[in-house]
Design a protein around this motif. Structure first.
Motif: not given
Length: 633
Positions: A110, A502-503, A105, A108
Motif C-alpha cells: 500500500h 494496512l491501506n 506500508l 504491505s
C-alpha cells in the motif's frame, strides 16, 4: 426506525466483529443498521473489531441521553469523517520511528496513493521509501561509487574506462544498499523497542494538526456516549446504563463490551475487561499511550479488591512493594472502573505499526515471593515480591474473530457476527453492495475463504508462508464458519486487496463503498432473522434456535457416556472427605442431585432401546460439535 429514537427497539441482539485494521470502516453503518431493529446488548471483537464494538457500546449507552453527536447517528457518520486523508492522519509515528512507516506500508503493498502494488512495483516503492527515510546514509553509501565514476571520467577513453565505470556502478548500488540497510536496521533495532515495539504509540504528535488514533478514539467514545467533558467512559457506566460506574454480573449488564488481547510474554489470549486483579501498570510508561483524562481516571479509581477476604493484607503488601520500586507501579482498578479506551487499546496493538502495551504482575514462580507470603502469614516482614513485565499486543494473534464470546447453551437473542473475506481471483466488486457480501440463506454452510497459492517462484513461496502464518493464528476462528448454529448468523463482507488492511491511504470512494457494504451486510442478516424464510413461515431466528438445540442434542450422547464412565471410576472417592476443594453441605446436596440427573442421562443414552434414537440425534446437523471444558479467558 430512527436508531436514536427515544423508544428503543423491543428486540435485542449481540454483535461480534473481526479485526482488520482499516477494514474497520465496514462496521459503523452496519452497527447503526442493527440498531434500527435491535437494542445492542453485548458487543465484542478483536483489534479493529474491538474498536467498532466499543464505539457501538458507547452509542448504545448514549442512545437515550440525546446529547448532540451521541448515539448511532454519530456512529454512522464516522466513515465520512475519515475521508480526505484523515484516516492516515490518525497513525502518527514518533520522530525516531517516522522513516519506518512509509517502508512498512510499501512492503504491505500500500502506498500514499491508496493503490495496491505487488511484485517489482512493491519492492520499488519500498526502495524509494528507504532512500527517502535515510538520505544521509544513501549519500554516504554512494560516495565510493561516485569516486569510481570520477576516476573513470578522468581516465583516457577505452575499455579500461568502461570497466571502471561498470565497477563503480556496482560499488555505488552496493554501497547505497548496505549503508541504507544498516541505517534502517539500526532504527528498527533501537527506536522501535524504545517506542514500546511500535512505530506509532497512538498519541498525537506536534508535527500533525489532528489527533492520533488513541486520542481520537477516546474523544469519539465520550461523544457517542454523551460524556464529553465528564471524564472517560468506564465499563461500569456501560454495565449500569447510567453515570454510576458499578459492577454488574454478566447477564445483568445494560451493555456488555468485551475485547481480546494477546499476552506475548505468557503466550495466551485474555478477554477484556478481565476478572483478574493481578496486573499493575507503570504510570510513567502509560503516559506515552493514554491522555491526561484517562490517566486521571485510573489514578482516581477506587483500589481494586481481592475476591477472597484473606488476601486483603497480602494485596496491601504487594501494592506497597509496587509503589516503592524505582519506577513505581500501580494496580489496575476493578473492571467496573477501567476506562473503555484502555481495554480497546490493549486489543489493537497491531505488530510494528502500533506500540504494544506493557503491564506487570507479581512473579509467583520466584522463591522470593514464596518466602514473602510465608513470612506474611507468620506476621513477619518478608522480602519484597519480584515483578515481571508482560507485553500485550493485538488480539488478532490468538482470536481475530471471537465469535464465541457471548455464546450460551441455548440463545435467548441473536448474536450476529461480521466476518471479513476477499473476492475470488477475477471477481470484481459489484456496484450493488448487497452483491458483495455472503451469508447463509438456508442450512448449508458458509464456504471458507480461499487463499490462492501459486506453485512457482518467489510469489508462490511468499504466498505459502503467508498462508501458513495466517492459518496458525486464524484456524480456530475459520473452523467455526461451517459450524451449525454459528454459520447462519455470520455475514462475510468481501474486499479487494486494495481495500482495508494496512491501506491507511484508502481513497474516499473505497471508504464509502466499504461503509455501504457493511450496512448491506447488516441489512441482510436483519431481514433473514426477522422475516419468514423457512417452512411454515418461520424466520431465520426461529430456525437458528432450532439448529442450536439440535446441534446441542447431538453432542450429549458422547458427553454423557464419557461422564458416566468417569463418574463410575471415581466411586471410591467420598464427597464428604475429598482430597481438596471441599463442598459444604448445601453443595454436596446439589452435587448429589446433579449426579442423579446426569447418571440418568448416561443410562438413557447407553440403553439398547435408545440406540436408534442416539443415531438419530447424532446424524445431523453436520459437522458434529463437542462439549469441552475450557478456561475462562
Amino acid at each position: 426506525m430512527d436508531p436514536d429514537s427515544p423508544a428503543a427497539p423491543d428486540r435485542e441482539c449481540d454483535v461480534i466483529m473481526q479485526g482488520g485494521v482499516t477494514s474497520g470502516v465496514v462496521y459503523p453503518r452496519a452497527l447503526a443498521r442493527f440498531a434500527q431493529t435491535y437494542r445492542l446488548r453485548c458487543l465484542g471483537g478483536s483489534s479493529a473489531g474491538g474498536i467498532a464494538a466499543a464505539l457501538a457500546a458507547a452509542a448504545e449507552h448514549g442512545r437515550a441521553c440525546g446529547a448532540p453527536g451521541s448515539g448511532f447517528a454519530g456512529l454512522a457518520a464516522l466513515p465520512d469523517t475519515l475521508a480526505g486523508g484523515r484516516l492516515a492522519d490518525l497513525f502518527q509515528p514518533q520522530p525516531a520511528t517516522r522513516p519506518l512507516l512509509p517502508v512498512l506500508l510499501a512492503l504491505s503493498g500500500h502506498g500514499r496513493d491508496g493503490r495496491r502494488t505487488s511484485g517489482l512495483a512493491r519492492w520499488g516503492s519500498a526502495s524509494l521509501a528507504l532512500l527517502a527515510g535515510w538520505p544521509l546514509h544513501a549519500v554516504l553509501g554512494a560516495v565510493p561509487g561516485l569516486l569510481g565514476w570520477w576516476l573513470a571520467l578522468a581516465a583516457t577513453t577505452g575499455w579500461a574506462t568502461v570497466g571502471t565505470a561498470a565497477l563503480a556502478s556496482v560499488v555505488l548500488v552496493a554501497g547505497v544498499v548496505v549503508v541504507v540497510g544498516v541505517g534502517a536496521a539500526a532504527t528498527l533495532g533501537r527506536a522501535v523497542p524504545a517506542n514500546l515495539f511500535g512505530v506509532c504509540t497512538g498519541r498525537s504528535e506536534a508535527a500533525h494538526d489532528g489527533p492520533g488514533f488513541t486520542d481520537w478514539f477516546a474523544e469519539r467514545l465520550d461523544a457517542l456516549a454523551g460524556r464529553t467533558g465528564r471524564g472517560p467512559l468506564l465499563h461500569g457506566h456501560l454495565w449500569t446504563g447510567s453515570d454510576e460506574a458499578a459492577f454488574r454480573p454478566p447477564g445483568q449488564r445494560e451493555v456488555d463490551l468485551r475485547t481480546v488481547s494477546t499476552c506475548l510474554s505468557q503466550g495466551r489470549p485474555y478477554e477484556m475487561p478481565w476478572e483478574s486483579r493481578a496486573f499493575f501498570y507503570e504510570p510513567a510508561a502509560w503516559q506515552r499511550l493514554f491522555g491526561p483524562d484517562v490517566m486521571a481516571a485510573l489514578d482516581a479509581a477506587p483500589p481494586a479488591r481481592p475476591a477472597a477476604a484473606d488476601r486483603h493484607d497480602a494485596w496491601a503488601f504487594e501494592d506497597a512493594a509496587a509503589a516503592a520500586r524505582p519506577r513505581p507501579l500501580r494496580r489496575l482498578p476493578d473492571p467496573a472502573h477501567l476506562p473503555v479506551v484502555v481495554s480497546v487499546r490493549l486489543s489493537v496493538s497491531f505488530p510494528l505499526l502500533v506500540s504494544a502495551v506493557p503491564l506487570w504482575t507479581v512473579d509467583r514462580r520466584s522463591a522470593v515471593t514464596t518466602e514473602a507470603v510465608a513470612a506474611f502469614r507468620r506476621g513477619a516482614v518478608g522480602p519484597a515480591p519480584e515483578f515481571c513485565e508482560l507485553w500485550f499486543t493485538d488480539g488478532g494473534f490468538t482470536s481475530n474473530f471471537p465469535v464465541h464470546l457471548f455464546d450460551e447453551a441455548l440463545p435467548t437473542r441473536p448474536t450476529f457476527a461480521v466476518h471479513l473475506g476477499t473476492f475470488l481471483p477475477g471477481r470484481e466488486p459489484d456496484a450493488d453492495e448487497s452483491a458483495n457480501i455472503e451469508y447463509a440463506t438456508d442450512n448449508r454452510p458458509l464456504l471458507p475463504s480461499h487463499r490462492p497459492i501459486p506453485a512457482a517462484g518467489w510469489a508462490g513461496l511468499t504466498a505459502f508462508f503467508a498462508a501458513a502464518f495466517a492459518t496458525s493464528r486464524e484456524w480456530p476462528d475459520a473452523s467455526q464458519l461451517g459450524t451449525p448454529g454459528l454459520r447462519d448468523r455470520i455475514v462475510r463482507v468481501l474486499q479487494t486487496p486494495a481495500e482495508g488492511g494496512l491501506n491507511l491511504h484508502m481513497p474516499d470512494a473505497a471508504i464509502a463503498s466499504l461503509a455501504a457494504r457493511g450496512e448491506a451486510a447488516a441489512d441482510g442478516l436483519v431481514v433473514m432473522f426477522t422475516e419468514p424464510h423457512y417452512a411454515g413461515g418461520t424466520t431465520g431466528w426461529d430456525n437458528h434456535r432450532w439448529v442450536r438445540y439440535r446441534a446441542l442434542l447431538g453432542t450429549l450422547p458422547r458427553w454423557l457416556t464419557s461422564w458416566g464412565a468417569g463418574r463410575a471410576a471415581m466411586a471410591d472417592l467420598d464427597p464428604g472427605d475429598p482430597p481438596s476443594y471441599r463442598l459444604a453441605r448445601s453443595g454436596r446436596r446439589l452435587a448429589a442431585e446433579l449426579d442423579e440427573v446426569l447418571g440418568a442421562g448416561a443410562d438413557a443414552v447407553g440403553a439398547p432401546e435408545h440406540a436408534e434414537g442416539v443415531a438419530d440425534l447424532t446424524a445431523a446437523p453436520r459437522p458434529l460439535t463437542v462439549l469441552r471444558r475450557m478456561p475462562q479467558l
